[in-house]
Write a protein that holds these residues in place. Structure first.
Motif, PDB file in Angstrom:
ATOM      1  N   ARG A 324      34.888  45.806  36.007  1.00 18.59           N
ATOM      2  CA  ARG A 324      34.055  46.936  36.421  1.00 18.59           C
ATOM      3  C   ARG A 324      34.948  47.929  37.142  1.00 18.59           C
ATOM      4  O   ARG A 324      35.947  47.551  37.753  1.00 18.59           O
ATOM      5  CB  ARG A 324      32.924  46.492  37.361  1.00 18.59           C
ATOM      6  N   ILE A 325      34.553  49.193  37.084  1.00 17.22           N
ATOM      7  CA  ILE A 325      35.306  50.234  37.766  1.00 17.22           C
ATOM      8  C   ILE A 325      34.369  50.962  38.717  1.00 17.22           C
ATOM      9  O   ILE A 325      33.316  51.461  38.299  1.00 17.22           O
ATOM     10  CB  ILE A 325      35.937  51.222  36.774  1.00 17.22           C
ATOM     11  N   GLU A 326      34.742  51.032  39.991  1.00 13.78           N
ATOM     12  CA  GLU A 326      33.969  51.765  40.989  1.00 13.78           C
ATOM     13  C   GLU A 326      34.775  52.995  41.378  1.00 13.78           C
ATOM     14  O   GLU A 326      35.857  52.894  41.953  1.00 13.78           O
ATOM     15  CB  GLU A 326      33.695  50.899  42.220  1.00 13.78           C
ATOM     16  N   HIS A 327      34.253  54.150  41.025  1.00 12.86           N
ATOM     17  CA  HIS A 327      34.980  55.396  41.252  1.00 12.86           C
ATOM     18  C   HIS A 327      34.789  55.871  42.692  1.00 12.86           C
ATOM     19  O   HIS A 327      33.702  55.746  43.261  1.00 12.86           O
ATOM     20  CB  HIS A 327      34.492  56.473  40.284  1.00 12.86           C
ATOM     21  N   ALA A 328      35.843  56.424  43.256  1.00 10.19           N
ATOM     22  CA  ALA A 328      35.783  56.957  44.614  1.00 10.19           C
ATOM     23  C   ALA A 328      35.320  58.411  44.558  1.00 10.19           C
ATOM     24  O   ALA A 328      35.930  59.236  43.876  1.00 10.19           O
ATOM     25  CB  ALA A 328      37.154  56.864  45.285  1.00 10.19           C
ATOM     26  N   THR A 329      34.233  58.733  45.263  1.00  7.59           N
ATOM     27  CA  THR A 329      33.685  60.089  45.251  1.00  7.59           C
ATOM     28  C   THR A 329      34.676  61.073  45.853  1.00  7.59           C
ATOM     29  O   THR A 329      35.176  60.886  46.958  1.00  7.59           O
ATOM     30  CB  THR A 329      32.367  60.133  46.049  1.00  7.59           C
ATOM     31  N   GLY A 330      34.974  62.126  45.083  1.00  7.35           N
ATOM     32  CA  GLY A 330      35.843  63.174  45.588  1.00  7.35           C
ATOM     33  C   GLY A 330      37.326  62.849  45.564  1.00  7.35           C
ATOM     34  O   GLY A 330      38.138  63.629  46.064  1.00  7.35           O
ATOM     35  N   ARG A 331      37.704  61.709  45.024  1.00  7.68           N
ATOM     36  CA  ARG A 331      39.114  61.330  44.968  1.00  7.68           C
ATOM     37  C   ARG A 331      39.476  60.916  43.546  1.00  7.68           C
ATOM     38  O   ARG A 331      38.633  60.420  42.800  1.00  7.68           O
ATOM     39  CB  ARG A 331      39.411  60.157  45.913  1.00  7.68           C
ATOM     40  N   GLU A 332      40.731  61.117  43.185  1.00  7.33           N
ATOM     41  CA  GLU A 332      41.193  60.697  41.864  1.00  7.33           C
ATOM     42  C   GLU A 332      41.694  59.263  41.942  1.00  7.33           C
ATOM     43  O   GLU A 332      42.867  58.965  41.708  1.00  7.33           O
ATOM     44  CB  GLU A 332      42.282  61.650  41.375  1.00  7.33           C
ATOM     45  N   ALA A 333      40.792  58.391  42.339  1.00  6.17           N
ATOM     46  CA  ALA A 333      41.127  56.971  42.504  1.00  6.17           C
ATOM     47  C   ALA A 333      39.852  56.170  42.423  1.00  6.17           C
ATOM     48  O   ALA A 333      38.737  56.710  42.404  1.00  6.17           O
ATOM     49  CB  ALA A 333      41.823  56.732  43.839  1.00  6.17           C
ATOM     50  N   GLY A 334      40.005  54.865  42.362  1.00  2.00           N
ATOM     51  CA  GLY A 334      38.846  53.982  42.333  1.00  2.00           C
ATOM     52  C   GLY A 334      39.275  52.538  42.454  1.00  2.00           C
ATOM     53  O   GLY A 334      40.467  52.238  42.592  1.00  2.00           O
ATOM     54  N   LEU A 335      38.289  51.661  42.438  1.00  2.61           N
ATOM     55  CA  LEU A 335      38.557  50.228  42.495  1.00  2.61           C
ATOM     56  C   LEU A 335      38.259  49.599  41.142  1.00  2.61           C
ATOM     57  O   LEU A 335      37.173  49.783  40.594  1.00  2.61           O
ATOM     58  CB  LEU A 335      37.691  49.552  43.562  1.00  2.61           C
ATOM     59  N   VAL A 336      39.225  48.881  40.612  1.00  2.00           N
ATOM     60  CA  VAL A 336      39.005  48.086  39.410  1.00  2.00           C
ATOM     61  C   VAL A 336      38.700  46.665  39.864  1.00  2.00           C
ATOM     62  O   VAL A 336      39.503  46.044  40.563  1.00  2.00           O
ATOM     63  CB  VAL A 336      40.245  48.096  38.494  1.00  2.00           C
ATOM     64  N   GLN A 337      37.527  46.180  39.497  1.00  2.00           N
ATOM     65  CA  GLN A 337      37.115  44.831  39.874  1.00  2.00           C
ATOM     66  C   GLN A 337      37.344  43.902  38.683  1.00  2.00           C
ATOM     67  O   GLN A 337      36.649  43.992  37.676  1.00  2.00           O
ATOM     68  CB  GLN A 337      35.645  44.818  40.307  1.00  2.00           C
ATOM     69  N   LEU A 338      38.328  43.048  38.810  1.00  2.00           N
ATOM     70  CA  LEU A 338      38.686  42.111  37.748  1.00  2.00           C
ATOM     71  C   LEU A 338      38.013  40.777  38.023  1.00  2.00           C
ATOM     72  O   LEU A 338      38.245  40.156  39.065  1.00  2.00           O
ATOM     73  CB  LEU A 338      40.204  41.928  37.689  1.00  2.00           C
ATOM     74  N   MET A 339      37.154  40.326  37.106  1.00  2.00           N
ATOM     75  CA  MET A 339      36.458  39.056  37.257  1.00  2.00           C
ATOM     76  C   MET A 339      37.223  37.968  36.520  1.00  2.00           C
ATOM     77  O   MET A 339      37.476  38.089  35.319  1.00  2.00           O
ATOM     78  CB  MET A 339      35.025  39.147  36.735  1.00  2.00           C
ATOM     79  N   VAL A 340      37.585  36.915  37.252  1.00  2.00           N
ATOM     80  CA  VAL A 340      38.372  35.827  36.677  1.00  2.00           C
ATOM     81  C   VAL A 340      37.801  34.494  37.142  1.00  2.00           C
ATOM     82  O   VAL A 340      36.961  34.428  38.049  1.00  2.00           O
ATOM     83  CB  VAL A 340      39.855  35.933  37.105  1.00  2.00           C
ATOM     84  N   GLU A 341      38.251  33.425  36.496  1.00  2.00           N
ATOM     85  CA  GLU A 341      37.870  32.092  36.950  1.00  2.00           C
ATOM     86  C   GLU A 341      38.325  31.904  38.407  1.00  2.00           C
ATOM     87  O   GLU A 341      39.408  32.368  38.780  1.00  2.00           O
ATOM     88  CB  GLU A 341      38.528  31.028  36.073  1.00  2.00           C
ATOM     89  N   PRO A 342      37.497  31.256  39.252  1.00  2.00           N
ATOM     90  CA  PRO A 342      37.853  31.112  40.664  1.00  2.00           C
ATOM     91  C   PRO A 342      39.249  30.541  40.897  1.00  2.00           C
ATOM     92  O   PRO A 342      39.968  30.983  41.799  1.00  2.00           O
ATOM     93  CB  PRO A 342      36.757  30.180  41.202  1.00  2.00           C
ATOM     94  N   SER A 343      39.669  29.589  40.075  1.00  2.00           N
ATOM     95  CA  SER A 343      40.989  28.983  40.265  1.00  2.00           C
ATOM     96  C   SER A 343      42.122  29.956  39.951  1.00  2.00           C
ATOM     97  O   SER A 343      43.261  29.759  40.395  1.00  2.00           O
ATOM     98  CB  SER A 343      41.122  27.740  39.383  1.00  2.00           C
ATOM     99  N   SER A 344      41.814  31.023  39.187  1.00  2.00           N
ATOM    100  CA  SER A 344      42.842  31.990  38.804  1.00  2.00           C
ATOM    101  C   SER A 344      42.986  33.127  39.803  1.00  2.00           C
ATOM    102  O   SER A 344      43.988  33.860  39.763  1.00  2.00           O
ATOM    103  CB  SER A 344      42.532  32.572  37.420  1.00  2.00           C
ATOM    104  N   ALA A 345      41.986  33.318  40.666  1.00  2.00           N
ATOM    105  CA  ALA A 345      41.994  34.471  41.564  1.00  2.00           C
ATOM    106  C   ALA A 345      43.217  34.518  42.481  1.00  2.00           C
ATOM    107  O   ALA A 345      43.852  35.574  42.605  1.00  2.00           O
ATOM    108  CB  ALA A 345      40.702  34.513  42.369  1.00  2.00           C
ATOM    109  N   PRO A 346      43.608  33.417  43.153  1.00  2.00           N
ATOM    110  CA  PRO A 346      44.796  33.489  44.023  1.00  2.00           C
ATOM    111  C   PRO A 346      46.064  33.838  43.249  1.00  2.00           C
ATOM    112  O   PRO A 346      46.893  34.631  43.731  1.00  2.00           O
ATOM    113  CB  PRO A 346      44.874  32.082  44.627  1.00  2.00           C
ATOM    114  N   ARG A 347      46.224  33.272  42.052  1.00  2.00           N
ATOM    115  CA  ARG A 347      47.421  33.571  41.257  1.00  2.00           C
ATOM    116  C   ARG A 347      47.441  35.030  40.817  1.00  2.00           C
ATOM    117  O   ARG A 347      48.487  35.679  40.829  1.00  2.00           O
ATOM    118  CB  ARG A 347      47.483  32.649  40.033  1.00  2.00           C
TER     119      ARG A 347
END
Length: 361
Positions: A324-347
């Motif tokens: 998912r992508i959450e765009h920042a209002t008024g800025r040319e940036a945003g947050l990309v939310q990468l969904m992964v298996e819980p065991s893969s998140a730290p890596r």
């Protein structure tokens, strides 16, 4: 299947025609709007030339209110060996076709469960149906040949066939498709007169909830006009829940401790029932939804950034299950939310940090 006639060159009809044409089927296109036919043909969906004789399968992709008349007209012409429609409502058109004297044996109502907010041939894509459910509603009267043609069509479009009773289908889509459209529009309508300061606070939640509110009103009016009863039934149940939620929230404003507690319990009940319902929505590959871990990464709005972050995740041996992508209002940036298996998140977090990405909590 070697030849097909697609009547109606909007999003669904043109997408279907593109899929068939790409797999070697000679597709003839028809529409009351000559411009739409020319556009679809220019996209490679088929030919504007009428067929010289009966085709293997005629596909009717017109609004629900006109399905039965269009099928009946094609049958009177002897345009095909078999006839299907791809409308979003099934029970009413079949009954109307019977009333018009249509041949029910050579007809099968179907509904590909796929679409976009945009409409028209320019929004079409040949992979629109890939992996999506495609409902078929045969009856004891349906010729086996027509059912087999429909199954071949679904396979050529790389969709997944689902057999259902027509009226059961209409009740189902009222819940999972038609009512969500109205609820999205109702919520988005609140934004029309909202203060500008409030609208500027919009985040991913309101974007998710109002995404489909951008759909064409006339298209949805046609759909809802063909299935008003089941949609009204679902809305009536939701209206009851809304009334109860309003009472609970009002109680939470009370000076009486017991009323506040009862109100909180009522709201909690709605939230928990929502959790339980959400868990039933099929997840990846049609399985039960998995509990993924989210890794949020700050990303700038520059060409190639998304490709780079996915490449870095792949280099780390991590499979991104959803994004998912959450765009920042008024800025040319945003947050990309990468969904992964819980065991893969730290890596994944460690690998992206090593490659210079800014990870956010």
């Amino acid at each position: 299947m070697r030849t097909a006639l697609v009547t109606g060159t909007g999003l669904i009809g043109t997408s279907l025609a593109l899929a068939l044409a790409s797999r070697g089927v000679r597709v003839h296109l028809a529409d009351r709007d000559p411009g739409a036919v020319r556009t679809a043909a220019a996209l490679g969906a088929g030919t504007e030339e009428p067929p010289e004789g009966p085709v293997d399968l005629a596909v009717v992709a017109v609004p629900p209110a006109h399905l039965a008349a269009a099928v009946a007209a094609l049958q009177r012409r002897g345009a095909a060996r078999g006839y299907i429609d791809v409308g979003s409502v099934k029970g009413g058109p079949r009954r109307e076709l019977a009333a018009l004297g249509g041949a029910l044996a050579s007809y099968l109502g179907t509904h590909p469960m796929s679409g976009r907010e945009r409409s028209g041939p320019l929004a079409a894509t040949g992979d629109l149906f890939d992996g999506r459910p495609w409902v078929l509603t045969p009856t004891p009267e349906t010729d086996t040949e027509v059912l087999n043609q429909a199954l071949e069509l679904v396979a050529l479009c790389r969709a997944v066939p689902v057999l259902m009773d027509a009226d059961a289908h209409d009740r189902a889509v009222a819940l999972v498709s038609h009512t969500p459209q109205l609820l999205s529009s109702l919520l988005a309508a609140r934004l029309r007169t909202a203060d500008e300061a409030a609208v500027r606070l919009s985040g991913q939640g309101i974007r998710d909830m109002t995404r489909i509110a951008g759909s064409a009103p006339q298209m949805w009016l046609d759909i809802l006009s063909a299935n008003p009863g089941p949609v009204a039934d679902v809305l009536a149940e939701i209206a009851g829940d809304l009334d109860e939620a309003v009472r609970s929230l009002r109680a939470m404003e009370s000076a009486d401790e017991h009323k506040r507690a009862a109100g909180a319990a009522g709201v909690e009940d709605v939230l928990r029932r929502g959790n339980a319902g959400r868990e039933r929505v099929p997840g990846k590959h049609g399985s039960a939804p998995a509990a993924y871990e989210t890794v949020a990464v700050l990303i700038t709005d520059r060409p190639g950034e998304l490709a780079r972050i996915f490449a870095d995740a792949g280099s780390a041996g991590i499979n991104v299950e959803d994004v998912r992508i959450e765009h920042a209002t008024g800025r040319e940036a945003g947050l990309v939310q990468l969904m992964v298996e819980p065991s893969s998140a730290p890596r994944l977090t460690a690998a992206l940090r090593e490659r210079g990405w800014s990870i956010r909590p």
